[in-house]
Design a protein around this motif. Sequence first.
Motif, mmCIF file in Angstrom:
data_model
loop_
_atom_site.group_PDB
_atom_site.id
_atom_site.type_symbol
_atom_site.label_atom_id
_atom_site.label_comp_id
_atom_site.label_asym_id
_atom_site.label_seq_id
_atom_site.Cartn_x
_atom_site.Cartn_y
_atom_site.Cartn_z
ATOM 1 N N VAL A 89 45.072 44.189 39.793
ATOM 2 C CA VAL A 89 43.665 44.565 39.912
ATOM 3 C C VAL A 89 43.286 44.592 41.391
ATOM 4 O O VAL A 89 43.320 43.563 42.066
ATOM 5 C CB VAL A 89 42.755 43.568 39.149
ATOM 6 N N ALA A 90 42.949 45.769 41.885
ATOM 7 C CA ALA A 90 42.457 45.886 43.258
ATOM 8 C C ALA A 90 41.064 45.290 43.275
ATOM 9 O O ALA A 90 40.182 45.727 42.538
ATOM 10 C CB ALA A 90 42.438 47.348 43.693
ATOM 11 N N SER A 91 40.894 44.263 44.097
ATOM 12 C CA SER A 91 39.627 43.542 44.040
ATOM 13 C C SER A 91 39.257 42.928 45.374
ATOM 14 O O SER A 91 40.114 42.699 46.232
ATOM 15 C CB SER A 91 39.687 42.455 42.953
ATOM 16 N N ALA A 92 37.972 42.670 45.509
ATOM 17 C CA ALA A 92 37.451 41.990 46.689
ATOM 18 C C ALA A 92 38.010 40.570 46.727
ATOM 19 O O ALA A 92 38.352 39.996 45.683
ATOM 20 C CB ALA A 92 35.925 41.964 46.631
ATOM 21 N N PRO A 93 38.094 39.976 47.913
ATOM 22 C CA PRO A 93 38.671 38.628 48.027
ATOM 23 C C PRO A 93 37.987 37.566 47.165
ATOM 24 O O PRO A 93 38.642 36.636 46.705
ATOM 25 C CB PRO A 93 38.510 38.291 49.516
ATOM 26 N N ASP A 94 36.688 37.696 46.906
ATOM 27 C CA ASP A 94 35.982 36.684 46.124
ATOM 28 C C ASP A 94 35.866 37.040 44.640
ATOM 29 O O ASP A 94 35.243 36.313 43.870
ATOM 30 C CB ASP A 94 34.592 36.417 46.715
ATOM 31 N N PHE A 95 36.484 38.141 44.207
ATOM 32 C CA PHE A 95 36.463 38.541 42.800
ATOM 33 C C PHE A 95 37.494 37.716 42.048
ATOM 34 O O PHE A 95 38.648 37.605 42.478
ATOM 35 C CB PHE A 95 36.802 40.033 42.685
ATOM 36 N N ASN A 96 37.112 37.118 40.916
ATOM 37 C CA ASN A 96 38.063 36.285 40.178
ATOM 38 C C ASN A 96 38.098 36.585 38.682
ATOM 39 O O ASN A 96 38.523 35.751 37.894
ATOM 40 C CB ASN A 96 37.801 34.793 40.434
ATOM 41 N N ASP A 97 37.678 37.775 38.289
ATOM 42 C CA ASP A 97 37.683 38.153 36.882
ATOM 43 C C ASP A 97 38.844 39.084 36.519
ATOM 44 O O ASP A 97 38.754 39.866 35.571
ATOM 45 C CB ASP A 97 36.351 38.813 36.497
ATOM 46 N N GLN A 98 39.950 38.980 37.260
ATOM 47 C CA GLN A 98 41.112 39.808 36.946
ATOM 48 C C GLN A 98 41.548 39.669 35.483
ATOM 49 O O GLN A 98 41.849 40.678 34.844
ATOM 50 C CB GLN A 98 42.291 39.484 37.884
ATOM 51 N N PRO A 99 41.561 38.447 34.908
ATOM 52 C CA PRO A 99 41.946 38.333 33.497
ATOM 53 C C PRO A 99 41.028 39.126 32.562
ATOM 54 O O PRO A 99 41.505 39.749 31.605
ATOM 55 C CB PRO A 99 41.862 36.831 33.222
ATOM 56 N N LYS A 100 39.726 39.134 32.824
ATOM 57 C CA LYS A 100 38.806 39.905 31.981
ATOM 58 C C LYS A 100 39.116 41.396 32.073
ATOM 59 O O LYS A 100 39.055 42.114 31.078
ATOM 60 C CB LYS A 100 37.355 39.665 32.403
ATOM 61 N N VAL A 101 39.432 41.860 33.262
ATOM 62 C CA VAL A 101 39.751 43.274 33.454
ATOM 63 C C VAL A 101 41.005 43.640 32.663
ATOM 64 O O VAL A 101 41.022 44.607 31.897
ATOM 65 C CB VAL A 101 39.928 43.588 34.956
ATOM 66 N N VAL A 102 42.058 42.866 32.804
ATOM 67 C CA VAL A 102 43.336 43.186 32.160
ATOM 68 C C VAL A 102 43.255 43.018 30.646
ATOM 69 O O VAL A 102 44.042 43.611 29.906
ATOM 70 C CB VAL A 102 44.487 42.371 32.794
ATOM 71 N N ASN A 103 42.248 42.278 30.159
ATOM 72 C CA ASN A 103 42.025 42.214 28.708
ATOM 73 C C ASN A 103 41.842 43.605 28.114
ATOM 74 O O ASN A 103 42.144 43.823 26.934
ATOM 75 C CB ASN A 103 40.795 41.362 28.372
ATOM 76 N N GLY A 104 41.354 44.548 28.894
ATOM 77 C CA GLY A 104 41.207 45.914 28.399
ATOM 78 C C GLY A 104 42.522 46.468 27.880
ATOM 79 O O GLY A 104 42.565 47.145 26.844
ATOM 80 N N ALA A 105 43.617 46.177 28.565
ATOM 81 C CA ALA A 105 44.945 46.607 28.116
ATOM 82 C C ALA A 105 45.447 45.703 26.993
ATOM 83 O O ALA A 105 45.906 46.185 25.954
ATOM 84 C CB ALA A 105 45.930 46.588 29.283
ATOM 85 N N SER A 106 45.337 44.397 27.180
ATOM 86 C CA SER A 106 45.861 43.450 26.188
ATOM 87 C C SER A 106 45.250 43.657 24.813
ATOM 88 O O SER A 106 45.953 43.681 23.800
ATOM 89 C CB SER A 106 45.603 42.010 26.645
ATOM 90 N N GLU A 107 43.946 43.808 24.768
ATOM 91 C CA GLU A 107 43.260 43.958 23.486
ATOM 92 C C GLU A 107 43.635 45.268 22.801
ATOM 93 O O GLU A 107 43.738 45.316 21.577
ATOM 94 C CB GLU A 107 41.758 43.825 23.685
ATOM 95 N N LEU A 108 43.884 46.319 23.576
ATOM 96 C CA LEU A 108 44.302 47.581 22.966
ATOM 97 C C LEU A 108 45.676 47.433 22.313
ATOM 98 O O LEU A 108 45.893 47.912 21.202
ATOM 99 C CB LEU A 108 44.322 48.712 23.993
ATOM 100 N N PHE A 109 46.600 46.736 22.965
ATOM 101 C CA PHE A 109 47.927 46.557 22.370
ATOM 102 C C PHE A 109 47.857 45.780 21.066
ATOM 103 O O PHE A 109 48.590 46.077 20.123
ATOM 104 C CB PHE A 109 48.885 45.891 23.353
ATOM 105 N N VAL A 110 46.978 44.805 20.975
ATOM 106 C CA VAL A 110 46.825 44.055 19.724
ATOM 107 C C VAL A 110 46.229 44.951 18.639
ATOM 108 O O VAL A 110 46.651 44.904 17.486
ATOM 109 C CB VAL A 110 45.987 42.775 19.947
ATOM 110 N N LYS A 111 45.263 45.795 18.994
ATOM 111 C CA LYS A 111 44.687 46.723 18.008
ATOM 112 C C LYS A 111 45.739 47.698 17.484
ATOM 113 O O LYS A 111 45.721 48.061 16.314
ATOM 114 C CB LYS A 111 43.522 47.499 18.624
ATOM 115 N N VAL A 112 46.647 48.125 18.343
ATOM 116 C CA VAL A 112 47.651 49.116 17.956
ATOM 117 C C VAL A 112 48.824 48.486 17.219
ATOM 118 O O VAL A 112 49.312 49.044 16.235
ATOM 119 C CB VAL A 112 48.147 49.900 19.196
ATOM 120 N N PHE A 113 49.278 47.306 17.651
ATOM 121 C CA PHE A 113 50.496 46.702 17.098
ATOM 122 C C PHE A 113 50.264 45.427 16.298
ATOM 123 O O PHE A 113 51.226 44.832 15.809
ATOM 124 C CB PHE A 113 51.497 46.409 18.224
ATOM 125 N N GLY A 114 49.022 44.972 16.166
ATOM 126 C CA GLY A 114 48.766 43.719 15.459
ATOM 127 C C GLY A 114 49.398 42.556 16.203
ATOM 128 O O GLY A 114 49.407 42.524 17.435
#
Length: 154
Positions: free
Chosen positions: A99-124
């Motif tokens: 995640v390209a982010s500002a030095p004080d940004f710390n929500d990288q896990p929330k951002v990557v949830n966008g991918a993680s949650e899609l894989f669970v929807k597709v593959f259970g």
Amino acid sequence: MASPEQRLEELGIQLPDPVRPLAAYVPTVRTGNLVYVSGQVPMVDGKPIHVGRLGADGLAVEQGVEAAQRCAINVLAALKTELGELSRVRRIVKLTGFVASAPDFNDQPKVVNGASELFVKVFGDAGKHARSAVGMAALPLGVPVEVEAIVEVE
């Protein structure tokens, strides 16, 4: 049980042609029963859907999530090209989200949830995976997110 392709259809997602490599690499490498999917960026029709850094450049977490979802769709497109059909996926083993982010940004896990949650929807349950979500100063083409995957297949 619905196939991954049927689940994608239910979600209203049509897989694009795989994104062409931006440099000297291939989209996927298969060794034994593992497929390594090169980092995918949030491209649609050859153009990034967002550019900039999270927590800067006017990009909010929601846009990062959208970018991560597009990265996941592009991972699926690369996998489908490699395998012929997504039902050959046994398990999404590991994702790495950059995640390209500002030095004080710390929500990288929330951002990557966008991918993680899609894989669970597709593959259970087979879509549940180990994961890293890391902040970066910059990514190719100025995109905010890149996602790579390791996938166990038949």
